[in-house]
Scaffold this motif. Structure first.
Motif, PDB file in Angstrom:
ATOM      1  N   UNK A 186     -13.318 -38.433  14.652  1.00 12.51           N
ATOM      2  CA  UNK A 186     -13.785 -37.107  15.069  1.00 12.51           C
ATOM      3  C   UNK A 186     -12.924 -35.974  14.537  1.00 12.51           C
ATOM      4  N   UNK A 187     -11.728 -36.264  14.073  1.00  8.47           N
ATOM      5  CA  UNK A 187     -10.798 -35.200  13.708  1.00  8.47           C
ATOM      6  C   UNK A 187     -10.398 -34.423  14.942  1.00  8.47           C
ATOM      7  N   UNK A 188     -10.052 -33.172  14.758  1.00 11.13           N
ATOM      8  CA  UNK A 188      -9.697 -32.324  15.900  1.00 11.13           C
ATOM      9  C   UNK A 188     -10.965 -32.062  16.708  1.00 11.13           C
ATOM     10  N   UNK A 189     -10.899 -32.314  18.016  1.00 12.75           N
ATOM     11  CA  UNK A 189     -12.091 -32.169  18.845  1.00 12.75           C
ATOM     12  C   UNK A 189     -11.747 -31.607  20.220  1.00 12.75           C
ATOM     13  N   UNK A 190     -12.791 -31.122  20.893  1.00 12.58           N
ATOM     14  CA  UNK A 190     -12.672 -30.548  22.234  1.00 12.58           C
ATOM     15  C   UNK A 190     -13.656 -31.277  23.138  1.00 12.58           C
ATOM     16  N   UNK A 191     -13.162 -31.705  24.296  1.00 16.08           N
ATOM     17  CA  UNK A 191     -14.014 -32.314  25.313  1.00 16.08           C
ATOM     18  C   UNK A 191     -14.029 -31.383  26.514  1.00 16.08           C
ATOM     19  N   UNK A 192     -15.221 -31.040  26.986  1.00 13.25           N
ATOM     20  CA  UNK A 192     -15.374 -30.133  28.123  1.00 13.25           C
ATOM     21  C   UNK A 192     -15.979 -30.911  29.286  1.00 13.25           C
ATOM     22  N   UNK A 193     -15.326 -30.835  30.434  1.00  7.16           N
ATOM     23  CA  UNK A 193     -15.839 -31.441  31.664  1.00  7.16           C
ATOM     24  C   UNK A 193     -16.552 -30.353  32.456  1.00  7.16           C
ATOM     25  N   UNK A 194     -17.879 -30.434  32.490  1.00  8.19           N
ATOM     26  CA  UNK A 194     -18.680 -29.430  33.189  1.00  8.19           C
ATOM     27  C   UNK A 194     -18.776 -29.721  34.681  1.00  8.19           C
ATOM     28  N   UNK A 195     -18.267 -30.870  35.109  1.00  8.82           N
ATOM     29  CA  UNK A 195     -18.386 -31.278  36.499  1.00  8.82           C
ATOM     30  C   UNK A 195     -19.650 -32.077  36.732  1.00  8.82           C
ATOM     31  N   UNK A 196     -19.764 -32.695  37.875  1.00 10.40           N
ATOM     32  CA  UNK A 196     -20.947 -33.454  38.264  1.00 10.40           C
ATOM     33  C   UNK A 196     -21.278 -34.551  37.254  1.00 10.40           C
ATOM     34  N   UNK A 197     -20.244 -35.140  36.608  1.00 11.10           N
ATOM     35  CA  UNK A 197     -20.440 -36.231  35.658  1.00 11.10           C
ATOM     36  C   UNK A 197     -20.871 -35.808  34.271  1.00 11.10           C
ATOM     37  N   UNK A 198     -20.972 -34.491  34.009  1.00 12.18           N
ATOM     38  CA  UNK A 198     -21.433 -33.988  32.715  1.00 12.18           C
ATOM     39  C   UNK A 198     -20.229 -33.666  31.821  1.00 12.18           C
ATOM     40  N   UNK A 199     -20.182 -34.305  30.659  1.00 12.64           N
ATOM     41  CA  UNK A 199     -19.092 -34.132  29.696  1.00 12.64           C
ATOM     42  C   UNK A 199     -19.702 -33.735  28.354  1.00 12.64           C
ATOM     43  N   UNK A 200     -19.096 -32.768  27.680  1.00 12.75           N
ATOM     44  CA  UNK A 200     -19.527 -32.377  26.342  1.00 12.75           C
ATOM     45  C   UNK A 200     -18.390 -32.555  25.358  1.00 12.75           C
ATOM     46  N   UNK A 201     -18.720 -32.888  24.113  1.00  9.90           N
ATOM     47  CA  UNK A 201     -17.709 -33.053  23.077  1.00  9.90           C
ATOM     48  C   UNK A 201     -18.199 -32.381  21.798  1.00  9.90           C
ATOM     49  N   UNK A 202     -17.300 -31.714  21.105  1.00  6.76           N
ATOM     50  CA  UNK A 202     -17.580 -31.137  19.793  1.00  6.76           C
ATOM     51  C   UNK A 202     -16.387 -31.474  18.899  1.00  6.76           C
ATOM     52  N   UNK A 203     -16.650 -31.778  17.622  1.00  6.97           N
ATOM     53  CA  UNK A 203     -15.559 -32.260  16.781  1.00  6.97           C
ATOM     54  C   UNK A 203     -15.627 -31.750  15.341  1.00  6.97           C
ATOM     55  N   UNK A 204     -14.554 -32.040  14.602  1.00  5.95           N
ATOM     56  CA  UNK A 204     -14.302 -31.684  13.203  1.00  5.95           C
ATOM     57  C   UNK A 204     -13.729 -30.275  13.057  1.00  5.95           C
ATOM     58  N   UNK A 205     -13.102 -29.742  14.094  1.00  5.94           N
ATOM     59  CA  UNK A 205     -12.547 -28.385  14.064  1.00  5.94           C
ATOM     60  C   UNK A 205     -11.279 -28.312  13.217  1.00  5.94           C
ATOM     61  N   UNK A 206     -11.041 -27.147  12.630  1.00  6.52           N
ATOM     62  CA  UNK A 206      -9.776 -26.880  11.944  1.00  6.52           C
ATOM     63  C   UNK A 206      -8.725 -26.386  12.930  1.00  6.52           C
ATOM     64  N   UNK A 207      -9.125 -25.523  13.846  1.00  4.28           N
ATOM     65  CA  UNK A 207      -8.205 -24.949  14.826  1.00  4.28           C
ATOM     66  C   UNK A 207      -8.773 -25.119  16.227  1.00  4.28           C
ATOM     67  N   UNK A 208      -7.914 -25.435  17.182  1.00  5.63           N
ATOM     68  CA  UNK A 208      -8.291 -25.532  18.591  1.00  5.63           C
ATOM     69  C   UNK A 208      -7.645 -24.348  19.310  1.00  5.63           C
ATOM     70  N   UNK A 209      -8.437 -23.595  20.062  1.00  5.15           N
ATOM     71  CA  UNK A 209      -7.952 -22.377  20.726  1.00  5.15           C
ATOM     72  C   UNK A 209      -7.647 -22.577  22.207  1.00  5.15           C
ATOM     73  N   UNK A 210      -7.868 -23.780  22.739  1.00  6.57           N
ATOM     74  CA  UNK A 210      -7.647 -24.053  24.159  1.00  6.57           C
ATOM     75  C   UNK A 210      -6.680 -25.225  24.320  1.00  6.57           C
ATOM     76  N   UNK A 211      -6.174 -25.404  25.540  1.00  3.58           N
ATOM     77  CA  UNK A 211      -5.228 -26.487  25.845  1.00  3.58           C
ATOM     78  C   UNK A 211      -5.849 -27.452  26.852  1.00  3.58           C
ATOM     79  N   UNK A 212      -5.367 -28.674  26.848  1.00  2.64           N
ATOM     80  CA  UNK A 212      -5.809 -29.676  27.816  1.00  2.64           C
ATOM     81  C   UNK A 212      -5.629 -29.152  29.236  1.00  2.64           C
ATOM     82  N   UNK A 213      -6.689 -29.272  30.042  1.00  4.60           N
ATOM     83  CA  UNK A 213      -6.637 -28.846  31.437  1.00  4.60           C
ATOM     84  C   UNK A 213      -6.954 -27.383  31.671  1.00  4.60           C
ATOM     85  N   UNK A 214      -7.124 -26.619  30.604  1.00  2.00           N
ATOM     86  CA  UNK A 214      -7.400 -25.182  30.723  1.00  2.00           C
ATOM     87  C   UNK A 214      -8.831 -24.953  31.190  1.00  2.00           C
ATOM     88  N   UNK A 215      -9.040 -24.021  32.111  1.00  2.00           N
ATOM     89  CA  UNK A 215     -10.386 -23.596  32.491  1.00  2.00           C
ATOM     90  C   UNK A 215     -10.904 -22.629  31.443  1.00  2.00           C
TER      91      UNK A 215
END
Length: 75
Positions: A2-31
């Motif tokens: 996947x390369x650099x990727x972001x996983x978002x937990x929307x709650x209620x069992x819903x998870x989203x993932x996007x990948x192949x990014x050059x730069x990540x602008x957020x940190x693990x656990x950040x709202x």
């Protein structure tokens, strides 16, 4: 890969993932907000050019989805 990727937990069992990014602008656990940029399009991992792959799962099951007007609609 996947390369650099972001996983978002929307709650209620819903998870989203996007990948192949050059730069990540957020940190693990950040709202984050719906209007916030999470990362910059890139070609990391197994990629031949800049693009983004995305998917959404509910309780581990992949869902069909579309983006309309900047909002994710899950079917």
């Amino acid at each position: 890969n996947r390369g650099k990727h972001v996983i978002v937990d929307y709650g209620d069992g819903l998870i989203g993932c996007a990948c192949h990014f050059d730069d990540i602008f957020v940190c693990t656990g950040q709202s984050v907000s719906g209007e916030q940029s999470l990362a910059g399009i890139g070609s990391t991992g197994y990629a031949t050019g800049p693009h983004v792959h995305q998917w959404v799962e509910r309780n581990g099951v992949r869902l069909d989805w579309i983006v309309e007007g900047g909002y994710m609609l899950v079917g």
